[in-house]
Design a protein around this motif. Structure first.
Motif, mmCIF file in Angstrom:
data_model
loop_
_atom_site.group_PDB
_atom_site.id
_atom_site.type_symbol
_atom_site.label_atom_id
_atom_site.label_comp_id
_atom_site.label_asym_id
_atom_site.label_seq_id
_atom_site.Cartn_x
_atom_site.Cartn_y
_atom_site.Cartn_z
ATOM 1 N N ARG A 1 -2.052 -8.032 -1.360
ATOM 2 C CA ARG A 1 -1.391 -7.715 -2.640
ATOM 3 C C ARG A 1 -0.996 -6.330 -2.747
ATOM 4 N NH1 ARG A 1 -5.023 -9.481 -7.198
ATOM 5 N NH2 ARG A 1 -4.057 -11.311 -7.987
ATOM 6 N N ARG A 2 -1.622 -5.519 -2.042
ATOM 7 C CA ARG A 2 -1.353 -4.015 -2.283
ATOM 8 C C ARG A 2 -0.111 -3.571 -1.869
ATOM 9 N NH1 ARG A 2 -4.107 0.462 -0.043
ATOM 10 N NH2 ARG A 2 -3.283 2.137 -1.661
ATOM 11 N N LEU A 3 0.547 -4.346 -1.145
ATOM 12 C CA LEU A 3 1.886 -3.859 -0.637
ATOM 13 C C LEU A 3 2.706 -3.183 -1.371
ATOM 14 C CD1 LEU A 3 2.648 -6.476 2.459
ATOM 15 C CD2 LEU A 3 1.702 -4.258 2.560
ATOM 16 N N ALA A 4 2.254 -2.252 -2.112
ATOM 17 C CA ALA A 4 3.210 -1.715 -2.837
ATOM 18 C C ALA A 4 2.859 -0.072 -3.060
ATOM 19 C CB ALA A 4 2.853 -1.909 -4.210
ATOM 20 N N PRO A 5 2.377 0.683 -4.087
ATOM 21 C CA PRO A 5 2.927 1.749 -4.789
ATOM 22 C C PRO A 5 3.858 2.106 -4.447
ATOM 23 C CG PRO A 5 0.602 2.389 -4.211
ATOM 24 C CD PRO A 5 0.774 1.270 -3.463
ATOM 25 N N VAL A 6 3.667 2.412 -3.646
ATOM 26 C CA VAL A 6 2.847 1.816 -3.753
ATOM 27 C C VAL A 6 2.964 0.751 -3.727
ATOM 28 C CG1 VAL A 6 1.193 2.669 -4.419
ATOM 29 C CG2 VAL A 6 0.848 3.066 -4.514
ATOM 30 N N LEU A 7 3.394 0.244 -3.646
ATOM 31 C CA LEU A 7 2.990 -0.901 -2.944
ATOM 32 C C LEU A 7 4.508 -1.701 -2.885
ATOM 33 C CD1 LEU A 7 0.116 -1.284 -4.228
ATOM 34 C CD2 LEU A 7 0.487 -0.722 -2.345
ATOM 35 N N ALA A 8 4.961 -1.400 -3.346
ATOM 36 C CA ALA A 8 5.912 -1.910 -2.687
ATOM 37 C C ALA A 8 6.036 -0.855 -1.744
ATOM 38 C CB ALA A 8 7.422 -1.718 -3.003
ATOM 39 N N LEU A 9 5.343 -0.210 -2.267
ATOM 40 C CA LEU A 9 5.006 0.671 -1.285
ATOM 41 C C LEU A 9 4.713 -0.615 -0.146
ATOM 42 C CD1 LEU A 9 2.345 2.415 -3.131
ATOM 43 C CD2 LEU A 9 4.577 2.834 -2.406
ATOM 44 N N ALA A 10 5.037 -1.490 0.255
ATOM 45 C CA ALA A 10 4.907 -2.200 1.356
ATOM 46 C C ALA A 10 5.501 -1.938 2.483
ATOM 47 C CB ALA A 10 5.222 -3.590 1.147
ATOM 48 N N SER B 1 -10.049 -9.589 -6.254
ATOM 49 C CA SER B 1 -10.328 -10.499 -5.164
ATOM 50 C C SER B 1 -9.185 -10.345 -4.271
ATOM 51 C CB SER B 1 -9.961 -11.705 -6.029
ATOM 52 O OG SER B 1 -8.767 -11.804 -6.598
ATOM 53 N N GLY B 2 -8.110 -9.594 -4.457
ATOM 54 C CA GLY B 2 -7.011 -9.370 -3.559
ATOM 55 C C GLY B 2 -7.417 -8.329 -2.451
ATOM 56 N N GLY B 3 -8.603 -7.687 -2.520
ATOM 57 C CA GLY B 3 -8.979 -6.709 -1.560
ATOM 58 C C GLY B 3 -8.823 -5.217 -2.258
ATOM 59 N N ARG C 1 -6.769 0.053 5.678
ATOM 60 C CA ARG C 1 -6.253 -1.160 6.551
ATOM 61 C C ARG C 1 -5.512 -0.869 7.681
ATOM 62 N NH1 ARG C 1 -6.283 -1.258 1.503
ATOM 63 N NH2 ARG C 1 -7.392 -2.972 0.267
ATOM 64 N N ASP C 2 -5.308 0.366 7.955
ATOM 65 C CA ASP C 2 -4.709 1.072 9.193
ATOM 66 C C ASP C 2 -3.265 0.532 9.412
ATOM 67 O OD1 ASP C 2 -4.567 2.807 11.244
ATOM 68 O OD2 ASP C 2 -5.167 1.508 12.738
ATOM 69 N N LEU C 3 -2.740 0.388 8.149
ATOM 70 C CA LEU C 3 -1.134 -0.065 8.396
ATOM 71 C C LEU C 3 -0.233 0.858 7.871
ATOM 72 C CD1 LEU C 3 -1.706 -3.551 6.582
ATOM 73 C CD2 LEU C 3 -1.231 -3.088 9.013
ATOM 74 N N ASP D 1 -8.853 3.369 -3.301
ATOM 75 C CA ASP D 1 -8.085 3.117 -2.318
ATOM 76 C C ASP D 1 -6.970 4.017 -2.375
ATOM 77 O OD1 ASP D 1 -9.552 1.015 -1.186
ATOM 78 O OD2 ASP D 1 -8.240 -0.579 -1.772
ATOM 79 N N ARG D 2 -6.348 4.351 -1.137
ATOM 80 C CA ARG D 2 -4.933 5.429 -1.414
ATOM 81 C C ARG D 2 -4.018 4.955 -0.296
ATOM 82 N NH1 ARG D 2 -5.506 10.651 1.703
ATOM 83 N NH2 ARG D 2 -7.146 10.186 3.253
ATOM 84 N N LEU D 3 -2.759 5.247 -0.650
ATOM 85 C CA LEU D 3 -1.866 5.365 0.130
ATOM 86 C C LEU D 3 -1.237 6.764 0.324
ATOM 87 C CD1 LEU D 3 0.671 2.403 -0.797
ATOM 88 C CD2 LEU D 3 -1.040 2.521 1.184
ATOM 89 N N VAL D 4 -0.934 7.170 1.775
ATOM 90 C CA VAL D 4 -0.438 8.431 2.001
ATOM 91 C C VAL D 4 0.840 8.225 2.252
ATOM 92 C CG1 VAL D 4 -0.772 10.392 3.606
ATOM 93 C CG2 VAL D 4 -2.722 9.029 3.089
#
Length: 132
Positions: free
Chosen positions: A3-12, A66-68, A96-98, A73-76
């Motif tokens: 689910r977090r594929l965003a800031p962020v996620l869309a950050l995806a 529940s989505g982990g 998640r090393d992604l 948690d952070r995105l760089v």
């Protein structure tokens, strides 16, 4: 897919963070994503701020874990201005090393993130609203 594929996620988001970039908003005329943002689905609040020579998006609050996703948690983000309101580059998720390709469109009170993996085969867009 997480689910977090965003800031962020869309950050995806595809290539690795191999280059050192100055945070894009530090450059005159660049879009400014810095601040606190609520995710459109109401399940997350993040702070986007400079961190070293990049930009970090850190979870401040998560409603449903529940989505982990977890607080802290952070995105760089390694982003460069593409035009007056858009930043593009990569986002690295160390939990998640992604690494994802990233596009961030910044408005005064709105943010749209789009992240992709697998060379753009799988993408996710997320809307954000600025917290006053």
């Amino acid at each position: 897919m997480h689910r977090r594929l965003a800031p962020v996620l869309a950050l995806a988001l595809a290539p690795a963070l191999a280059t050192t970039l100055v945070p894009a908003p530090a450059r005159a005329g660049s879009p400014d994503p810095f601040g606190v943002w609520n995710r459109g689905d109401g399940n997350a609040r993040v702070r986007i701020a400079p961190c070293d020579d990049k930009i970090c998006a850190v979870n401040l609050w998560i409603g449903d874990t529940s989505g982990g996703e977890a607080v802290g948690d952070r995105l760089v983000l390694a982003l460069q201005p593409q035009d007056a309101d858009t930043l593009t580059g990569t986002a690295y998720d160390p939990q998640r090393d992604l690494t994802y390709s990233m596009r961030m469109t910044v408005g005064k009170d709105q943010l749209e993130t789009r992240g992709c993996i697998l060379g753009g085969l799988i993408c996710r867009s997320v809307s954000w609203s600025r917290v006053e």
